[in-house]
Structures are given as C-alpha cells and as structure tokens.
Design a protein around this motif. Structure first.
Motif, short mmCIF file in Angstrom:
data_model
loop_
_atom_site.label_atom_id
_atom_site.label_comp_id
_atom_site.label_asym_id
_atom_site.label_seq_id
_atom_site.Cartn_x
_atom_site.Cartn_y
_atom_site.Cartn_z
N GLY A 1 144.19 14.23 130.13
CA GLY A 1 144.27 15.20 129.03
C GLY A 1 144.95 16.51 129.37
N ASN B 1 142.83 17.69 122.75
CA ASN B 1 142.42 17.50 124.15
C ASN B 1 141.49 18.61 124.61
OD1 ASN B 1 143.39 15.24 125.74
ND2 ASN B 1 145.38 15.81 124.92
N ASP C 1 138.21 18.23 122.78
CA ASP C 1 137.56 17.04 123.31
C ASP C 1 136.87 17.36 124.64
OD1 ASP C 1 137.07 14.27 123.29
OD2 ASP C 1 138.64 14.00 124.80
N ASN C 2 137.59 18.07 125.49
CA ASN C 2 137.00 18.47 126.79
C ASN C 2 135.81 19.41 126.58
OD1 ASN C 2 138.75 17.01 128.29
ND2 ASN C 2 140.06 18.71 128.88
N LYS D 1 132.98 17.29 125.61
CA LYS D 1 132.55 16.40 126.71
C LYS D 1 131.84 17.15 127.83
CE LYS D 1 136.28 14.06 128.05
NZ LYS D 1 137.15 13.02 128.61
MG LIG Z 1 140.08 15.42 128.78
#
Ligand SMILES: [Mg+2]
Ligand SMILES: Nc1ncnc2c1ncn2[C@@H]1O[C@H](COP(=O)(O)OP(=O)(O)OP(=O)(O)O)[C@@H](O)[C@H]1O
Length: 442
Positions: A389, A323, A326-327, A330
């Motif tokens: 998340g 998570n 991933d953040n 992103k």
């Molecule tokens: Mg997230």
C-alpha cells in the motif's frame, strides 16, 4: 547461501582488509626509513663533493689525486680563512641541486671540541646545525680541532614525505576504494537478505490470503453440487453470491500484485484531468464510514483547502487516499478515530490522514514506503497485508510530482501528509489522454 556462510565470508573479508591496511602501514614505515637513508646518503655524497671542491679551491699544494683522505695533512687553520660563506653556500647549493635537493638549508663549520663556529651562513640556528645528521669531518682542513661541515635542512621531513607522497596517495586511495566497495557489497548483501526475508513473508501472506477465498469458493461450489441445495433457489443464490464475492476478492488481489509489478518497472501512465478533489474525498469517506461504523469508530473530515479543483489522475487519487484510510483502520485496533484534513497554499494542495492507532516507531518509519515492507510483529498475523500500500502511495505521489510524509509515535497514532503541487514537472504524465487509468488498489 545461508546466513552463517555469508557471516563467515564477511568476517574473513573484514579481517583480510584490516590485515592489508596494517601491512600497508608497515610498508609505509619501511619506505619512509628507506627514503631517510637515501636522503642521508645523498647529502653525504653532496657534502663530500663540496669538501673536494673546497680542497681544489683552497689547496695551496698540488693534488696527489682527487681523494680527500689523502689530502689531510694540512695543519694550518689558515685554510679555514680561505673558505668564505658565499663560496661554501654556492658549492653546497650546486651539489644539492645536482642531486635534486632544492630545499632551503642552514650550514656551518664548527669545531667538534669547542662547538664554536668558524664559518656559518646568515641567520643560522647553531643548535639545529650541530644536531643535524648531515655532516662531514673536515680533518683534512684542520685536523687538530676536528672541524666539521654540517648542514641542516629546514624541511627534511617534507622532502622525504614529498618523495613518497604520490605512491602513498595512490595506495591509500586504492585501500579506501577497496574498503568502500567492500562496505557497499556488505550493504547490498544485507539488503538482499532483508529483501529475501520480505519476499518470503510476502509469499506466506499471499498464500494465506489466497487460501481463504479459494476454500470458501470450493466449499460453496461443493454445496451447490448437492441436489437438495440445488433445488432450493434461496440457498443457490446465497452460495452463488458467496462465490461471486470471494472471486472478486481474489481478482482484486491478483490485480493488485500484477499492478505492483508494473509500478516497479515504471510502466504506468497517469491520465490527468481537472477534478473536484473535495467531492471525490466526500464520496470516498461515505464508503469508509460504512466500514468504520460497525467497528465503533468514526471519521472526521475537515476540508479547508481553498483551491481543490486541479489536475489529478482520479483513480490513483482515490487509491492513494483509500490506502491511507485502509491502514488507519487496520492499525487502530482500539481507538478507531480518523481525521482527514485538506488545505492549500500558492503551490499546492495538502491532505492529511491521522489516526490514534498503534503508531510506528522511528526505526520503522524510514522503511514503510519500501515495496513489501511490513513492520515486524513477531508471530502475530492478526493484521493482514502485503506491504504494498504505502509503496504504491509513494510511487504514485512521485508520479503526480508530489510527496508523502509520515509522522508517528508508537502507541499514540500516525499522521500521513500528502502534497500535490498545482504545477508538476513530471513528464511521464500523459495529460492528453482523457480516459482514466485502471484501478490498482482498493
Ligand atoms: Mg496498507
Ligand atoms: N496508520 C498506520 N499505523 C500504524 N502502522 C502503519 C500505518 N500505516 C502503515 N503502517 C505500517 O506500515 C507497514 C506498511 O504499510 P503498507 O500499507 O505498505 O502495507 P500493509 O498495510 O501491511 O499491506 P497492504 O497495504 O499491501 O495491504 C504496515 O505493515 C504497518 O506496519
């Protein structure tokens, strides 16, 4: 309930509450005035009582009746001499005591003409006694000079306030309680409103996220139904894979939302096992490097922890770090440079995931761990997500007995720091079960 209606109700309630506070202040003032009047009356009654007693004790002639006014013909100042301080003090003390006034007082008899004291208690402040409201004319004792007996109470204000204190305290507590409750209701309403907005954002996002795989699946299956495609095994394979991939995406999204509901209710169990966290991180990073490389980014790892094998729930551990990574990917639209570090001390194991991305303002940092919370981006929806998340990360870190911290600066980057204690206290953790838990997020 629309926003305007809630706003009007809150404004009206606020005005009402302020009105009640003002009315209460007004009644307090009235009550104090009444208490002052009552106190004055009581002191007058007491003083009259004292004067009557004085007459009884000093009267050389017999009483006609018990009324002071009818005994006013005593011209002789000698009468004053017959009154002594001790007698006056004891009479005043008794009379005041009978009326429930036990406060210390100063007293004296003085001439209204000359302001000279004929009798006074020890240590009397003459100015205060002369100025006092509690006095009675002693014309009966010495008419010509207009002598008065005056008493000054050192703590008159305290006596009056003391009488009102329980009532004032109670009503103030009630108003404070009411104001507190009102504030709480407003806070809850506000939270509900925000939650409502977040939920509707979530549903919008969700619908959007679901739409893409659904339409891809529908398109691919439509193609498969065409005879010319059906005959071409290559194309069948291509469309079947498309359907399979999109279906997996859908399944993982549904699973994620369902698991979030379970997290919310606290209905989950960790399967704790000794695991080499460094090895898990290395394996995980391999997967993420594949995603980062095509975007022109890189991930650095710096695994410095000396103790890295300890009890964790492996699947949740992977999900937590996934998570964060991933953040980091992103929310780094330009400079995709991620650093993952580990270190340890006597009490636990630490991991930090740092990026040089868009960062999070101070105002939003406080909320990002809340369920469904996403930093508002206006009408821009270029970065997909549900706001689940970090809520997951926080909940699972707490379940491991650990913590998650964020430090971030807008447009400079963010750093998330995880702490896993070696000895945890959380009794919801099932250490006996050797099976690993199900995947929640990815
Ligand atoms: Mg997230
Ligand atoms: N590394 C980061 N840099 C900048 N903003 C971040 C970062 N990590 C999280 N945020 C902000 O915190 C919000 C909450 O993050 P969270 O991971 O909970 O949800 P999400 O990424 O929007 O959706 P999901 O994780 O459910 O796909 C994000 O919407 C984003 O605005």
């Amino acid at each position: 309930m629309n926003k305007r209606f809630i706003g009007t109700v809150i404004s009206l309630a606020t005005i009402g509450l302020i009105g009640i506070i003002f009315i209460q202040l007004f009644w307090f003032q009235k009550a104090i005035k009444l208490q002052e009047d009552q106190f004055n009356n009581q002191s007058q009654i007491a003083l009259k009582g004292v004067v009557n007693q004085l007459f009884k004790k000093t009267q050389p002639i017999s009483f006609v009746d018990n009324d002071c006014a009818q005994l006013c013909d005593l011209e002789s100042p000698e009468v004053l001499k017959a009154i002594n301080v001790v007698l006056l003090n004891s009479l005043l003390t008794k009379e005041f005591h009978d009326l429930g006034i036990t406060s210390h007082f100063q007293f004296g008899i003085y001439s209204t003409l000359t302001k000279k004291f004929a009798i006074k208690g020890s240590g009397v402040n003459e100015r205060k006694v002369v100025k006092s409201n509690h006095k009675i004319a002693l014309t009966c004792l010495h008419k010509a000079d207009g002598y008065v007996l005056s008493v000054y109470f050192d703590k008159e204000k305290d006596i009056i306030n003391g009488r009102l204190f329980p009532l004032m305290l109670l009503s103030q507590l009630l108003v404070i309680g009411l104001a507190g409750l009102f504030g709480y209701v407003v806070y809850i309403l506000n939270r509900q409103k925000k939650l409502g907005e977040m939920k509707s954002d979530f549903v919008n996002n969700m619908t959007h996220e679901f739409k893409t795989p659904i339409s891809t699946i529908s398109l691919a299956s439509e193609m498969l139904l065409k005879p010319e495609v059906f005959a071409d095994s290559n194309r069948v394979g291509k469309y079947a894979k498309m359907i399979y991939d999109e279906n997996s995406r859908l399944r993982s999204m549904v699973e994620r939302v369902l698991q979030m509901a379970i997290l919310d209710k606290g209905e989950y169990h960790l399967k704790m096992r000794e695991a080499d966290t460094h090895q898990i991180i290395r394996d995980l990073i391999q997967r993420f490097i594949l995603a980062v490389k095509p975007l022109g980014g890189n991930i650095c790892i710096n695994l410095k922890a000396t103790r890295y094998t300890f009890k964790i729930d492996k699947i949740h551990f992977i999900n937590i770090i996934s998570n964060l990574l991933d953040n980091a990917i992103k929310y780094s639209p330009e400079k995709l440079h991620i650093t993952l570090k580990t270190w340890s001390d006597d009490i636990g194991f630490y991991i930090s995931v740092e990026d040089k991305g868009m960062g999070i303002s101070q105002e939003h940092q406080r909320h990002i761990f809340r369920n469904l919370y996403r930093v508002p981006t206006g009408n821009l929806h270029n970065v997909k997500g549900f706001g689940l998340g970090l809520y997951y990360v926080k909940t699972l870190m707490a379940a491991h007995g650990g913590t998650v911290k964020v430090s971030s600066e807008l447009r400079k980057g963010s750093k998330f720091e995880l702490f896993f204690p070696f000895i945890h206290q959380n009794n919801t953790i099932d250490e006996q079960d050797s099976e690993e838990s199900q995947s929640v997020t990815g």
